[in-house]
Motif scaffolding. Structure first.
Motif, PDB file in Angstrom:
ATOM      1  N   VAL A 478       0.812  -1.216   0.000  1.00 12.73           N
ATOM      2  CA  VAL A 478       0.000   0.000   0.000  1.00 12.73           C
ATOM      3  C   VAL A 478       0.846   1.268   0.000  1.00 12.73           C
ATOM      4  N   PRO A 479       1.849   1.440   0.886  1.00  8.34           N
ATOM      5  CA  PRO A 479       2.599   2.705   0.894  1.00  8.34           C
ATOM      6  C   PRO A 479       3.315   3.000  -0.418  1.00  8.34           C
ATOM      7  N   THR A 480       3.822   1.962  -1.064  1.00  6.36           N
ATOM      8  CA  THR A 480       4.592   2.172  -2.295  1.00  6.36           C
ATOM      9  C   THR A 480       3.710   2.310  -3.527  1.00  6.36           C
ATOM     10  N   HIS A 481       2.468   1.886  -3.446  1.00  5.12           N
ATOM     11  CA  HIS A 481       1.537   2.007  -4.575  1.00  5.12           C
ATOM     12  C   HIS A 481       0.233   2.643  -4.080  1.00  5.12           C
ATOM     13  N   LEU A 482       0.371   3.762  -3.364  1.00  4.53           N
ATOM     14  CA  LEU A 482      -0.766   4.343  -2.676  1.00  4.53           C
ATOM     15  C   LEU A 482      -1.859   4.804  -3.639  1.00  4.53           C
ATOM     16  N   VAL A 495     -18.107   2.130  -1.243  1.00  2.47           N
ATOM     17  CA  VAL A 495     -17.091   3.101  -0.850  1.00  2.47           C
ATOM     18  C   VAL A 495     -17.404   4.423  -1.547  1.00  2.47           C
ATOM     19  N   VAL A 496     -17.645   5.462  -0.760  1.00  3.37           N
ATOM     20  CA  VAL A 496     -18.055   6.750  -1.306  1.00  3.37           C
ATOM     21  C   VAL A 496     -16.858   7.583  -1.715  1.00  3.37           C
ATOM     22  N   ARG A 497     -15.813   7.633  -0.863  1.00  4.43           N
ATOM     23  CA  ARG A 497     -14.642   8.448  -1.158  1.00  4.43           C
ATOM     24  C   ARG A 497     -13.464   7.913  -0.346  1.00  4.43           C
ATOM     25  N   THR A 498     -12.238   8.108  -0.870  1.00 10.52           N
ATOM     26  CA  THR A 498     -11.043   7.614  -0.191  1.00 10.52           C
ATOM     27  C   THR A 498      -9.958   8.691  -0.174  1.00 10.52           C
ATOM     28  N   SER A 499      -9.081   8.588   0.797  1.00  9.65           N
ATOM     29  CA  SER A 499      -7.916   9.459   0.879  1.00  9.65           C
ATOM     30  C   SER A 499      -6.962   8.860   1.908  1.00  9.65           C
ATOM     31  N   SER A 500      -5.943   9.628   2.288  1.00  7.39           N
ATOM     32  CA  SER A 500      -5.000   9.160   3.310  1.00  7.39           C
ATOM     33  C   SER A 500      -4.542  10.341   4.153  1.00  7.39           C
ATOM     34  N   ILE A 501      -4.074  10.050   5.347  1.00  8.51           N
ATOM     35  CA  ILE A 501      -3.706  11.068   6.322  1.00  8.51           C
ATOM     36  C   ILE A 501      -2.587  10.524   7.191  1.00  8.51           C
ATOM     37  N   MET A 502      -1.819  11.412   7.801  1.00  7.54           N
ATOM     38  CA  MET A 502      -0.695  10.958   8.623  1.00  7.54           C
ATOM     39  C   MET A 502      -1.178  10.236   9.877  1.00  7.54           C
ATOM     40  N   ASN A 503      -2.209  10.779  10.528  1.00  6.07           N
ATOM     41  CA  ASN A 503      -2.703  10.201  11.772  1.00  6.07           C
ATOM     42  C   ASN A 503      -4.193  10.471  11.850  1.00  6.07           C
ATOM     43  N   SER A 504      -4.835   9.915  12.854  1.00  6.84           N
ATOM     44  CA  SER A 504      -6.262  10.155  13.015  1.00  6.84           C
ATOM     45  C   SER A 504      -6.511  11.642  13.222  1.00  6.84           C
ATOM     46  N   ILE A 505      -7.578  12.149  12.632  1.00  4.89           N
ATOM     47  CA  ILE A 505      -7.909  13.568  12.756  1.00  4.89           C
ATOM     48  C   ILE A 505      -8.305  13.913  14.182  1.00  4.89           C
ATOM     49  N   VAL A 506      -8.664  12.910  14.973  1.00  5.22           N
ATOM     50  CA  VAL A 506      -9.029  13.123  16.372  1.00  5.22           C
ATOM     51  C   VAL A 506      -7.759  13.189  17.206  1.00  5.22           C
ATOM     52  N   LEU A 507      -7.565  14.282  17.927  1.00  6.22           N
ATOM     53  CA  LEU A 507      -6.368  14.502  18.746  1.00  6.22           C
ATOM     54  C   LEU A 507      -5.098  14.280  17.933  1.00  6.22           C
ATOM     55  N   LEU A 617      -0.328  19.445   2.084  1.00  7.88           N
ATOM     56  CA  LEU A 617      -0.423  18.372   1.098  1.00  7.88           C
ATOM     57  C   LEU A 617       0.903  17.619   1.044  1.00  7.88           C
ATOM     58  N   GLU A 618       0.961  16.457   1.687  1.00  5.51           N
ATOM     59  CA  GLU A 618       2.158  15.618   1.700  1.00  5.51           C
ATOM     60  C   GLU A 618       1.743  14.149   1.640  1.00  5.51           C
ATOM     61  N   PRO A 619       1.321  13.655   0.474  1.00  4.31           N
ATOM     62  CA  PRO A 619       0.871  12.260   0.370  1.00  4.31           C
ATOM     63  C   PRO A 619       1.918  11.262   0.848  1.00  4.31           C
ATOM     64  N   GLY A 620       3.205  11.574   0.616  1.00  2.00           N
ATOM     65  CA  GLY A 620       4.256  10.646   1.015  1.00  2.00           C
ATOM     66  C   GLY A 620       4.431  10.520   2.510  1.00  2.00           C
ATOM     67  N   SER A 621       3.884  11.457   3.290  1.00  2.00           N
ATOM     68  CA  SER A 621       3.992  11.409   4.751  1.00  2.00           C
ATOM     69  C   SER A 621       2.764  10.812   5.411  1.00  2.00           C
ATOM     70  N   THR A 622       1.780  10.424   4.624  1.00  2.42           N
ATOM     71  CA  THR A 622       0.566   9.869   5.218  1.00  2.42           C
ATOM     72  C   THR A 622       0.777   8.401   5.567  1.00  2.42           C
ATOM     73  N   LEU A 623       0.083   7.968   6.619  1.00  2.00           N
ATOM     74  CA  LEU A 623       0.269   6.610   7.149  1.00  2.00           C
ATOM     75  C   LEU A 623      -1.032   5.820   7.241  1.00  2.00           C
ATOM     76  N   LEU A 624      -2.157   6.518   7.196  1.00  2.00           N
ATOM     77  CA  LEU A 624      -3.447   5.857   7.348  1.00  2.00           C
ATOM     78  C   LEU A 624      -4.290   6.077   6.100  1.00  2.00           C
ATOM     79  N   VAL A 625      -4.970   5.039   5.669  1.00  2.00           N
ATOM     80  CA  VAL A 625      -5.956   5.148   4.593  1.00  2.00           C
ATOM     81  C   VAL A 625      -7.311   5.406   5.236  1.00  2.00           C
ATOM     82  N   MET A 626      -8.042   6.375   4.698  1.00  2.00           N
ATOM     83  CA  MET A 626      -9.386   6.680   5.193  1.00  2.00           C
ATOM     84  C   MET A 626     -10.383   6.472   4.072  1.00  2.00           C
TER      85      MET A 626
END
Length: 799
Positions: A478-482, A495-507, A617-626
């Motif tokens: 997944v990380p190498t072919h995000l 599935v309505v929409r997808t993206s990725s984020i570094m960490n959970s948006i909560v806290l 905007l840093e897709p390469g730094s994201t760790l979680l798929v949402m």
């Protein structure tokens, strides 16, 4: 003599069977409640106390001035531990670690076996600072090399099916796109359940330094404040106050001029005392320990009051017994011993029943509190538990013992003893019932307010849509072919929409340094503002349903968006920027153009006001798929995602989490209080009604001749019922008058912990008062009706 007293005790219990049963129910229920709370409190107080160096183990804390406020955190420079160990002779050991919330899960591979595990990076003295037992390896050397890894016993068993001959084997860890080969240098016992930190492995911090800054110094000459955590073991007999004064100016002299002030907090205090307000310790989980301690004490007190009232209610029946024993030479001390013995024996019998109740309800209690208590744990606290029971018996029996033993034998035997109905009785007997119902009223109001506040928390608009959103770690391919993965994931039905984020948006864990990290034209150089933020991918704002107040979101149609940021409304307000779209700011020296402003959303809990937030905007730094799922089809959609995931990422399991779970997790303590409050309030009302029933029995017995005389003179059953119920109604109304202001003050103080809270409606207090009054009248109704129906002739014949 002892045998004689035991016989008297059992004869008394047989004679007053109803009193015995009611007292047994009340005391056993109260003790069971108190014992469960005691187990929870004992576990909370024992957190992190098991370390060998507990009395000398400290965590470095930081106070940063931000405008007119002081922010307290535990973030330090990456090399701070090494520097203080070298320059401050009071430090015996120092270790720096990466924050525990940085890494959700690593992939650990040995041969063809890959398992998910939690881990952290730590300095070489980690096992000298913390007393986690090593089964293999030396604590002085297991993390000495940058390619070292120390495994937990459970992780070793998963990888090798044994803990023997494991040291020296080479394994691979992978996190996001980072992969490293490491050598097993040790095995440690699984961390105790009462340890704040829970890891499956520990890796040398030197390897992390190479990852983020190959060949560099990791910011040793940079600011004191950073994202790392530093722990110190001070030498014996070090004056901590003097050391704190020395540490406060240390960073200015050795590192970098900063607005931060360093100080030490005892490590084992952090779990319970972790809340700071404006740089001053202001509580933490210790508040719940105190709260439940008070609740347990109140529940036991209510049960003891029941025992006192029921014991004194039977005083007329025992007058001749006491008088005869005194006439035969029994001293007051002997009688006190007898009555105290009755109450202690009753308490011990109640303890036996209470232990059975604890065994029955222990699984449910574990589910509510998130603990893992067993009957073995209960047995391990045998001495304190017996002491609690003995103390309960002594407290419950003290008033009846001194009250009954103080009567004059001649008056007792002649039946001419008059029981005062004056101030003493009001303050002692009725006053105890007033206390019971005051406590019950406070419980009822608290239940209502906590329930309403939790309901507000769950239903309040957060500025984003947390429902039907799942997230999961990037693993394997997944990380190498995000982009390919997100594209395929978006085609899964439901599935309505997808993206990725570094960490959970909560806290969010990522927070640039206050003041120095972000700058803009017109910024006050003394205005230090902490900006929270998060590296994200395209479509993240749309996936979360965050509304835009101005400008646009990140778009693939604009390649320059890699040097753009999106801020929330609060950030724009504190920056004082008008017409922000297109303005350029600097983030750690890099120019960033503002392309959009989101409406404010709650990424912190409702305890705090909304703070400045920044998306980059840093897709390469994201760790979680949402992924946002269609409502009502979650089960079917997740099944389709799992099938796609296994095809795209063979050999990896699909482990997901709903975003709503992260949000609710912030309020775990409040939910614990809310859930237990329901039970405690119900129990308090039940026990209080038993106490009122005891007082009703006492009153009926004392006033039987008066009731008989009134009936002969023409009083109806209705008149008698009104006469007796009005007396009890006044008691409950007095408790309401006392309890309502107290409950308002307590709930108001609790709500002050929330930046967003409910209004205290008068209906909450009126409803609680009506519940108290109605339940009280129902409790005494049977007794009063029965008293109104007595035969007046028989009542007047009683001597």
């Amino acid at each position: 003599m002892f045998k004689h007293h035991i016989q008297l005790l059992f004869r008394t219990y047989r004679r007053y069977k109803s009193t015995f049963v009611i007292n047994l129910i009340g005391l056993s229920t109260g003790l069971a409640c108190a014992l469960l709370i005691y187990l929870w409190i004992s576990d909370e107080l024992g957190f992190d106390k098991f370390h060998r160096n507990d009395s000398r183990l400290y965590q470095v804390m930081v106070n940063e001035r931000q405008g007119d406020r002081i922010n307290t955190s535990d973030g330090t420079n990456g090399l701070f531990g090494e520097i203080v160990k070298k320059d401050l002779p009071e430090v015996e050991y120092a270790v720096t670690t990466t924050p525990s919330n940085w890494f959700r899960k690593f992939n650990i591979t040995y041969g063809n076996s890959t398992v998910g595990a939690t881990g952290n990076f730590a300095g070489k003295d980690y096992f000298n600072v913390f007393s986690y037992a090593l089964l293999q390896g030396s604590k002085n050397s297991v993390l000495a090399d940058k390619s070292s890894i120390v495994l937990s016993r459970d992780l070793a068993m998963k990888l090798f099916n044994t803990t023997e001959n494991v040291v020296g084997k080479t394994i691979q860890w992978k996190w996001a796109t980072i992969t490293k080969l490491v050598t097993v240098t040790g095995i440690f016992s699984n961390f105790p359940s009462n340890s704040t930190y829970q890891f499956d492995f520990v890796v040398s911090l030197d390897s992390w330094k190479d990852i983020i800054s190959p060949g560099g110094d990791n910011g040793a000459s940079g600011p004191t404040v950073g994202p790392f955590t530093t722990f110190l073991v001070l030498r014996e007999h070090t004056d901590v106050r003097a050391f704190n004064e020395k540490l406060a100016n240390f960073s200015d002299v050795k590192l970098y001029k900063t607005s931060a002030t360093l100080f030490l907090r005892k490590y084992s205090d952090g779990y319970l005392h972790g809340k700071y307000e404006n740089g001053v310790l202001a509580g933490g989980r210790i508040e719940y320990v105190r709260l439940f301690s008070i609740i347990a004490s109140f529940i036991l007190l209510i049960a003891c009051i029941n025992f006192m009232n029921l014991s004194t209610a039977k005083v007329t029946g025992r007058m001749k017994e006491v008088g005869l024993r005194k006439a035969l030479g029994a001293g007051r001390r002997t009688l006190i011993f007898q009555f105290m013995g009755e109450s202690v024996l009753m308490s011990l019998l109640a303890l036996g029943v209470a232990l059975v109740l604890v065994g029955v309800f222990l699984p449910q209690f574990n589910g509510i509190t998130g603990k893992h208590f067993t009957l073995g744990v209960v047995a391990g606290h045998a001495v304190p538990i017996v002491c609690i029971a003995l103390a309960t018996g002594l407290i419950a029996g003290c008033y009846p013992a001194f009250y009954l033993s103080g009567f004059k034998p001649v008056l007792m035997l002649k039946g001419k003893l008059s029981i005062s109905s004056g101030v003493k009785e009001l303050l002692v007997r009725k006053g105890l019932v007033v206390l019971q119902f005051t406590l019950s009223l406070i419980f009822i109001v608290s239940v209502i307010v906590v329930y309403k506040q939790i309901k507000l928390v769950q239903n309040k608009s957060l500025g984003y849509d947390k429902d039907h959103v799942i997230y999961f770690e990037m693993e394997g391919n997944v990380p190498t072919h995000l982009e390919a993965f997100l594209s395929g994931l978006g085609r899964v039905p439901g599935v309505v929409r997808t993206s990725s984020i570094m960490n959970s948006i909560v806290l969010p864990a990522f927070a640039p340094q206050a003041g120095g990290g972000v700058s803009w034209d017109g910024k006050n150089k003394d205005g230090l503002i902490r900006f929270y933020g998060m590296p994200v991918n395209y479509d993240l704002i749309e996936t979360l349903g965050i509304k835009m107040a101005a400008g646009r979101t990140f778009s693939r149609q604009f390649p320059a968006d890699s040097a753009a940021v999106i801020l929330n409304e609060t950030a724009i307000k504190v920056m004082g920027i008008s017409d922000p779209i297109g303005k350029v700011i600097k983030v750690y020296g890099h120019e960033k153009r503002i392309i959009g402003v989101t409406q404010d959303f709650h990424f912190n809990s409702l305890h705090s006001a909304i703070k400045p937030f920044m998306f980059g905007l840093e897709p390469g730094s994201t760790l979680l798929v949402m992924a946002r799922l269609a409502g009502g089809k979650e089960g079917e959609t997740i099944g389709g995602i799992r099938k796609f995931y296994r095809a795209f990422n063979p050999g990896f399991s699909f482990d997901y989490q709903f975003l709503d779970y992260d949000y609710q997790k912030q309020y775990a303590s409040e939910k614990l209080v809310a859930t237990l409050s329901w039970y405690f309030a119900g129990l308090a009302i039940l026990l209080s009604c038993l106490g009122l029933f005891g007082l009703a029995a006492f009153t009926a017995e004392r006033r039987s001749r008066e009731i008989g005389m009134r009936k002969i003179l023409g009083a109806s059953e209705y008149n008698i019922i009104y006469l007796l119920s009005a007396d009890f109604a006044r008691i409950v109304l007095l408790s309401i008058v006392i309890g309502l202001p107290l409950s308002y003050w307590m709930t108001r103080s609790w709500l002050d912990n929330y930046a967003y809270r409910i209004d205290l409606s008068p209906l909450y207090f009126i409803g609680a008062a009506l519940v108290s009054l109605v339940t009280a009248l129902l409790a005494i109704g049977v007794q009063i009706v029965r008293s109104s129906l007595i035969d007046p002739i028989a009542a007047l014949k009683e001597v």
